[in-house]
Design a protein around this motif. Structure first.
Motif, PDB file in Angstrom:
ATOM      1  N   GLN A 119       0.829  -1.208   0.000  1.00 56.55           N
ATOM      2  CA  GLN A 119       0.000   0.000   0.000  1.00 56.55           C
ATOM      3  C   GLN A 119       0.863   1.257   0.000  1.00 56.55           C
ATOM      4  O   GLN A 119       0.578   2.216  -0.719  1.00 56.55           O
ATOM      5  CB  GLN A 119      -0.921  -0.008   1.228  1.00 56.55           C
ATOM      6  CG  GLN A 119      -2.139  -0.893   1.079  1.00 56.55           C
ATOM      7  CD  GLN A 119      -3.057  -0.788   2.283  1.00 56.55           C
ATOM      8  OE1 GLN A 119      -2.609  -0.797   3.421  1.00 56.55           O
ATOM      9  NE2 GLN A 119      -4.350  -0.688   2.040  1.00 56.55           N
ATOM     10  N   GLN A 120       1.922   1.241   0.788  1.00 54.71           N
ATOM     11  CA  GLN A 120       2.772   2.428   0.896  1.00 54.71           C
ATOM     12  C   GLN A 120       3.547   2.694  -0.392  1.00 54.71           C
ATOM     13  O   GLN A 120       3.826   3.860  -0.712  1.00 54.71           O
ATOM     14  CB  GLN A 120       3.753   2.269   2.064  1.00 54.71           C
ATOM     15  CG  GLN A 120       3.097   2.089   3.421  1.00 54.71           C
ATOM     16  CD  GLN A 120       2.284   3.292   3.863  1.00 54.71           C
ATOM     17  OE1 GLN A 120       2.374   4.371   3.298  1.00 54.71           O
ATOM     18  NE2 GLN A 120       1.469   3.099   4.882  1.00 54.71           N
ATOM     19  N   ILE A 121       3.897   1.636  -1.115  1.00 55.39           N
ATOM     20  CA  ILE A 121       4.664   1.859  -2.343  1.00 55.39           C
ATOM     21  C   ILE A 121       3.762   1.989  -3.569  1.00 55.39           C
ATOM     22  O   ILE A 121       4.247   2.041  -4.703  1.00 55.39           O
ATOM     23  CB  ILE A 121       5.703   0.747  -2.575  1.00 55.39           C
ATOM     24  CG1 ILE A 121       5.034  -0.613  -2.772  1.00 55.39           C
ATOM     25  CG2 ILE A 121       6.692   0.695  -1.427  1.00 55.39           C
ATOM     26  CD1 ILE A 121       6.008  -1.735  -3.109  1.00 55.39           C
ATOM     27  N   GLY A 122       2.438   2.007  -3.338  1.00 54.78           N
ATOM     28  CA  GLY A 122       1.516   2.256  -4.439  1.00 54.78           C
ATOM     29  C   GLY A 122       1.093   1.038  -5.223  1.00 54.78           C
ATOM     30  O   GLY A 122       0.492   1.175  -6.293  1.00 54.78           O
ATOM     31  N   ASP A 123       1.341  -0.159  -4.707  1.00 57.26           N
ATOM     32  CA  ASP A 123       0.913  -1.385  -5.390  1.00 57.26           C
ATOM     33  C   ASP A 123      -0.424  -1.811  -4.799  1.00 57.26           C
ATOM     34  O   ASP A 123      -0.503  -2.724  -3.974  1.00 57.26           O
ATOM     35  CB  ASP A 123       1.967  -2.475  -5.210  1.00 57.26           C
ATOM     36  CG  ASP A 123       1.602  -3.762  -5.942  1.00 57.26           C
ATOM     37  OD1 ASP A 123       0.568  -3.794  -6.625  1.00 57.26           O
ATOM     38  OD2 ASP A 123       2.355  -4.758  -5.785  1.00 57.26           O
ATOM     39  N   ALA A 124      -1.494  -1.136  -5.228  1.00 56.68           N
ATOM     40  CA  ALA A 124      -2.809  -1.379  -4.643  1.00 56.68           C
ATOM     41  C   ALA A 124      -3.292  -2.801  -4.910  1.00 56.68           C
ATOM     42  O   ALA A 124      -3.832  -3.462  -4.015  1.00 56.68           O
ATOM     43  CB  ALA A 124      -3.812  -0.364  -5.187  1.00 56.68           C
ATOM     44  N   ALA A 125      -3.099  -3.279  -6.143  1.00 57.51           N
ATOM     45  CA  ALA A 125      -3.548  -4.628  -6.473  1.00 57.51           C
ATOM     46  C   ALA A 125      -2.782  -5.673  -5.665  1.00 57.51           C
ATOM     47  O   ALA A 125      -3.354  -6.658  -5.182  1.00 57.51           O
ATOM     48  CB  ALA A 125      -3.380  -4.885  -7.969  1.00 57.51           C
ATOM     49  N   GLY A 126      -1.473  -5.465  -5.518  1.00 53.69           N
ATOM     50  CA  GLY A 126      -0.671  -6.393  -4.724  1.00 53.69           C
ATOM     51  C   GLY A 126      -1.077  -6.392  -3.262  1.00 53.69           C
ATOM     52  O   GLY A 126      -1.059  -7.441  -2.593  1.00 53.69           O
ATOM     53  N   ALA A 127      -1.449  -5.227  -2.737  1.00 56.61           N
ATOM     54  CA  ALA A 127      -1.904  -5.146  -1.352  1.00 56.61           C
ATOM     55  C   ALA A 127      -3.192  -5.937  -1.167  1.00 56.61           C
ATOM     56  O   ALA A 127      -3.343  -6.687  -0.199  1.00 56.61           O
ATOM     57  CB  ALA A 127      -2.112  -3.691  -0.950  1.00 56.61           C
ATOM     58  N   VAL A 128      -4.118  -5.782  -2.093  1.00 56.01           N
ATOM     59  CA  VAL A 128      -5.370  -6.540  -2.026  1.00 56.01           C
ATOM     60  C   VAL A 128      -5.079  -8.038  -2.031  1.00 56.01           C
ATOM     61  O   VAL A 128      -5.643  -8.804  -1.239  1.00 56.01           O
ATOM     62  CB  VAL A 128      -6.294  -6.160  -3.202  1.00 56.01           C
ATOM     63  CG1 VAL A 128      -7.433  -7.158  -3.335  1.00 56.01           C
ATOM     64  CG2 VAL A 128      -6.840  -4.752  -3.011  1.00 56.01           C
ATOM     65  N   GLN A 129      -4.185  -8.463  -2.911  1.00 52.92           N
ATOM     66  CA  GLN A 129      -3.852  -9.884  -3.009  1.00 52.92           C
ATOM     67  C   GLN A 129      -3.300 -10.414  -1.684  1.00 52.92           C
ATOM     68  O   GLN A 129      -3.685 -11.491  -1.215  1.00 52.92           O
ATOM     69  CB  GLN A 129      -2.830 -10.093  -4.128  1.00 52.92           C
ATOM     70  CG  GLN A 129      -2.465 -11.545  -4.376  1.00 52.92           C
ATOM     71  CD  GLN A 129      -1.379 -11.663  -5.428  1.00 52.92           C
ATOM     72  OE1 GLN A 129      -0.289 -11.091  -5.284  1.00 52.92           O
ATOM     73  NE2 GLN A 129      -1.667 -12.385  -6.500  1.00 52.92           N
ATOM     74  N   ALA A 130      -2.406  -9.660  -1.058  1.00 56.00           N
ATOM     75  CA  ALA A 130      -1.814 -10.110   0.206  1.00 56.00           C
ATOM     76  C   ALA A 130      -2.861 -10.194   1.307  1.00 56.00           C
ATOM     77  O   ALA A 130      -2.911 -11.182   2.058  1.00 56.00           O
ATOM     78  CB  ALA A 130      -0.685  -9.165   0.615  1.00 56.00           C
ATOM     79  N   PHE A 131      -3.694  -9.169   1.431  1.00 52.23           N
ATOM     80  CA  PHE A 131      -4.705  -9.185   2.484  1.00 52.23           C
ATOM     81  C   PHE A 131      -5.784 -10.238   2.221  1.00 52.23           C
ATOM     82  O   PHE A 131      -6.362 -10.799   3.161  1.00 52.23           O
ATOM     83  CB  PHE A 131      -5.329  -7.803   2.650  1.00 52.23           C
ATOM     84  CG  PHE A 131      -4.443  -6.827   3.373  1.00 52.23           C
ATOM     85  CD1 PHE A 131      -4.006  -7.094   4.661  1.00 52.23           C
ATOM     86  CD2 PHE A 131      -4.035  -5.650   2.768  1.00 52.23           C
ATOM     87  CE1 PHE A 131      -3.175  -6.199   5.335  1.00 52.23           C
ATOM     88  CE2 PHE A 131      -3.214  -4.748   3.435  1.00 52.23           C
ATOM     89  CZ  PHE A 131      -2.775  -5.030   4.720  1.00 52.23           C
ATOM     90  N   GLU A 132      -6.068 -10.524   0.945  1.00 49.56           N
ATOM     91  CA  GLU A 132      -7.022 -11.593   0.638  1.00 49.56           C
ATOM     92  C   GLU A 132      -6.495 -12.944   1.120  1.00 49.56           C
ATOM     93  O   GLU A 132      -7.235 -13.743   1.705  1.00 49.56           O
ATOM     94  CB  GLU A 132      -7.294 -11.647  -0.872  1.00 49.56           C
ATOM     95  CG  GLU A 132      -8.316 -10.639  -1.348  1.00 49.56           C
ATOM     96  CD  GLU A 132      -8.594 -10.768  -2.831  1.00 49.56           C
ATOM     97  OE1 GLU A 132      -7.716 -11.300  -3.564  1.00 49.56           O
ATOM     98  OE2 GLU A 132      -9.671 -10.333  -3.270  1.00 49.56           O
ATOM     99  N   ARG A 133      -5.210 -13.217   0.871  1.00 52.52           N
ATOM    100  CA  ARG A 133      -4.625 -14.477   1.343  1.00 52.52           C
ATOM    101  C   ARG A 133      -4.653 -14.550   2.860  1.00 52.52           C
ATOM    102  O   ARG A 133      -4.964 -15.594   3.438  1.00 52.52           O
ATOM    103  CB  ARG A 133      -3.184 -14.624   0.850  1.00 52.52           C
ATOM    104  CG  ARG A 133      -3.064 -15.053  -0.595  1.00 52.52           C
ATOM    105  CD  ARG A 133      -1.629 -15.400  -0.944  1.00 52.52           C
ATOM    106  NE  ARG A 133      -1.147 -16.584  -0.259  1.00 52.52           N
ATOM    107  CZ  ARG A 133       0.101 -17.042  -0.358  1.00 52.52           C
ATOM    108  NH1 ARG A 133       0.978 -16.372  -1.094  1.00 52.52           N
ATOM    109  NH2 ARG A 133       0.473 -18.126   0.276  1.00 52.52           N
TER     110      ARG A 133
END
Length: 660
Positions: free
Chosen positions: A381-395
């Motif tokens: 989230q801090q580095i601007g990878d919104a999709a990657g953040a969603v993926q991590a929190f989904e897992r």
């Protein structure tokens, strides 16, 4: 050998009935002789002799013949039950014991058999009846064995006493277990299973001093008890004593030397005021010299350097741990936290992304995996990878589906990714099991506001928060919803009474000051922030917020820069503070000086739209148009907070870029 692999041996042990060895020529004497028929007594003695020669079928037949000769003898039925116990025939043993007790409710051997069999079922030593349960079997075992307290049967059978004590402890009846165990220890000596279980009972009762006394005596006889003794010391935060106990054990117990040495180092790290850190570093350094591939030792060494604020030492030791064991989860968590505390979110992502990609977390304990995935999601989230953040929190949410904080974090990640409908869906689903969770109420309402349903969202949040608006947590959640819906006056009205009721609560005052600023009441915000600083001159967040606010509104900008510099003195390298410093310098017309702190802030927090926009303004002032356009594009892809998207798109077009 384990309990389950030694069923026969244990049942023979707890049965506690002597059987003559084969060829001894002398049968064991029964504890209670049959009371009626001499012929029955004769058959009984023959049966015992047959059992002593391992002639099981003959022994069973003899016992049944004795019962046929004296069918009213409860003792003979009980002896048949005891025979079945020794043969691991639990159901037959229970049936015989119940027949005995039907004839005479006071026959001790009947209670003994029922107690032992139910204890074996409760402990899983043998499989119990399908219609039973561990709790029911344990209650029955305790009830039956309790009837033997004070009888010769219990007094002369240490194994029976230990079985009774174990069942009491397993049932968490520690106060009842203690006197039984104390009598056992007095008979068996200070070391052995009774002492260990007695210490466990004292610990469970919070009687740590008594547990210490038991284990100190036990350790003098058997050094293996130093590990348990160290545990007791640690639970009382007696880390020096714990370290000493682990050290004594390590010197004697070669097979457990490594474990105890590492436990000693861990205890030293917990000694108050860091007084054990240098000793831990010295001992761990010596240890890893002889065991360079021991990941756990390198991890503890990294922790020690962290406590000494030696960043280089921490990173070196952590990297050595990962060289020895690339997926050592405690080290990964420690290093990720270290990078996060230094605001190096890109380093967190680089560290943990491979772990998430190669399936290693699928084999990790859920709590450990969730912690690392949450670190990864936050960094993205801090580095601007919104999709990657969603993926991590989904897992992470799949691993702990009933954790409201994870559902809130996932919904927040969807908001940052510009997907309010998904955020609302996640929050609504989580609220089915946690309807009153304030974090979920807040994020669901904010998502609804961003979907264009502000009126309904605010009304639903007000209803869900209810009377909790009078509490700090409830007021903060509802204030966020009001501010998202641009109802700034409502946020102020909500927070003012709370601040009046708690005039010394800096957290409430801070939120009220921010609400004042959002409502355009800059003088009120400034006065409230300064009141906080009079109470706490080193409150870094207040120093930064006040400095940024003044600079952003073009007021007292030289003082604003001083305030932000004071904040940075408390938290050096904080990218939000660096952004404030750069913005204040820019407002003072010192664009060349402003670029460096703003570049550092924008690099660390690529997901912050307003920081990217600030850096773009400075770059434009310096004539670096292409770099400015790059930052404006990042601003549009970021969290969208505190920016005018239309204005940024217009500026991009002026720079010859088509907004994407």
């Amino acid at each position: 050998m384990t309990l389950r692999r030694a069923v026969v041996a244990l049942l023979l042990l707890v049965a506690g009935r002597p059987v003559a060895a084969q060829g001894s020529g002398a049968p064991a004497q029964p504890a209670v002789a049959p009371s009626n028929s001499g012929a029955a007594m004769y058959e009984f003695l023959l049966a015992r002799r047959a059992e002593g020669r391992d002639e099981v079928e003959a022994a069973e037949a003899g016992l049944k013949k004795a019962i046929a000769l004296d069918p009213a003898s409860a003792e003979l039925q009980a002896e048949l039950g005891a025979f079945y116990v020794r043969q691991n025939r639990a159901a037959d043993a229970v049936a015989a014991a119940e027949r005995a007790l039907a004839l005479d409710p006071d026959v001790e051997e009947g209670h003994r058999v029922l107690g032992l069999v139910n204890a074996a079922w409760a402990d899983g030593i043998v499989d119990g009846p399908a219609d039973g349960s561990e709790e029911r079997w344990r209650d029955t075992a305790i009830t039956e064995l309790q009837k033997l307290v004070g009888t010769p049967t219990m007094a002369t059978d240490l194994g029976l006493q230990m079985t009774y004590a174990r069942q009491l402890v397993a049932a968490e009846r520690y106060a009842d277990a203690v006197p039984v165990l104390e009598r056992l220890v007095s008979q068996t000596g200070p070391a052995g299973e009774p002492a260990s279980v007695l210490a466990e009972a004292h610990r469970a009762l919070g009687q740590f001093d008594r547990a210490e006394a038991v284990l100190e005596r036990a350790a003098e006889v058997n050094p293996r008890y130093y590990l348990a003794l160290g545990d007791v010391y640690e639970r009382q935060r007696k880390y020096e004593e714990a370290a000493d106990a682990f050290d004594k054990g390590a010197r004697v117990l070669k097979t457990r030397g490594r474990e105890l040495k590492l436990r000693r180092a861990a205890a030293l790290l917990n000694v108050a005021d860091g007084k054990g850190v240098d000793r831990a570093i010295a001992e761990l350094t010596q240890f890893v010299d002889g065991a360079p591939k021991d990941a756990a030792a390198h991890y503890l060494l990294a922790r020690a350097y962290g406590l000494r604020n030696d960043s280089g030492g921490l990173e070196k030791a952590a990297r050595q741990a990962l060289e020895a064991e690339p997926r050592h989860l405690p080290t990964l968590a420690l290093l990720a936290t270290h990078y996060r505390d230094r605001y190096d979110f890109a380093a967190v992502e680089a560290l943990l992304a491979p772990l998430a990609a190669d399936g290693a977390l699928d084999k990790a304990p859920p709590a450990d995996a969730v912690r690392l995935l949450a670190e990864l999601g936050g960094a993205r989230q801090q580095i601007g990878d919104a999709a990657g953040a969603v993926q991590a929190f989904e897992r992470a949410s799949r691993l702990l589906p009933d954790a409201p904080p994870l559902a809130t974090a996932l919904a927040q990640a969807y908001l940052a990714a510009g997907q309010p409908a998904e955020a609302a869906r996640v929050a609504a689903a989580a609220r089915k099991s946690s309807p009153d969770d304030l974090g979920l109420i807040r994020v669901q309402a904010i998502a609804a506001v961003r979907e264009g349903r502000a009126t309904d969202a605010v009304s639903a949040a007000e209803t869900a928060v209810g009377d909790r608006r009078l509490t700090t947590a409830g007021a903060f959640a509802l204030a966020d919803v009001y501010q998202e819906a641009k109802r700034q006056a409502d946020a102020v009205s909500l927070l003012e009474p709370l601040a009046t009721a708690a005039p010394d609560d800096d957290a409430v005052a801070f939120r009220l000051a921010a609400a004042y600023e959002n409502a355009g009441r800059i003088a009120d915000a400034e006065r409230t922030f300064r009141r906080i600083l009079r109470r706490d001159p080193l409150n870094a967040n207040t120093l930064n917020y006040l400095g940024y606010m003044l600079a952003n509104h073009g007021q007292k900008v030289p003082e604003a820069l001083t305030l932000v510099d004071r904040a940075l003195a408390v938290e050096p390298g904080n990218p939000a503070f660096l952004d404030s410093r750069g913005w204040a310098l820019f407002k003072l017309g010192r664009a060349a000086e402003a670029e460096e702190p703003l570049r550092r802030a924008a690099t660390a927090l690529r997901g912050s739209s307003v920081i990217q926009s600030h850096h773009a303004d400075v770059l434009l002032a310096l004539g670096r148009r292409d770099e400015a356009a790059d930052r404006l594009e990042l601003a549009l892809r970021g969290d969208g907070v505190d920016i005018d998207r239309t204005a940024i798109e217009r500026r991009l077009q002026q720079l010859g870029r088509r907004p994407r």
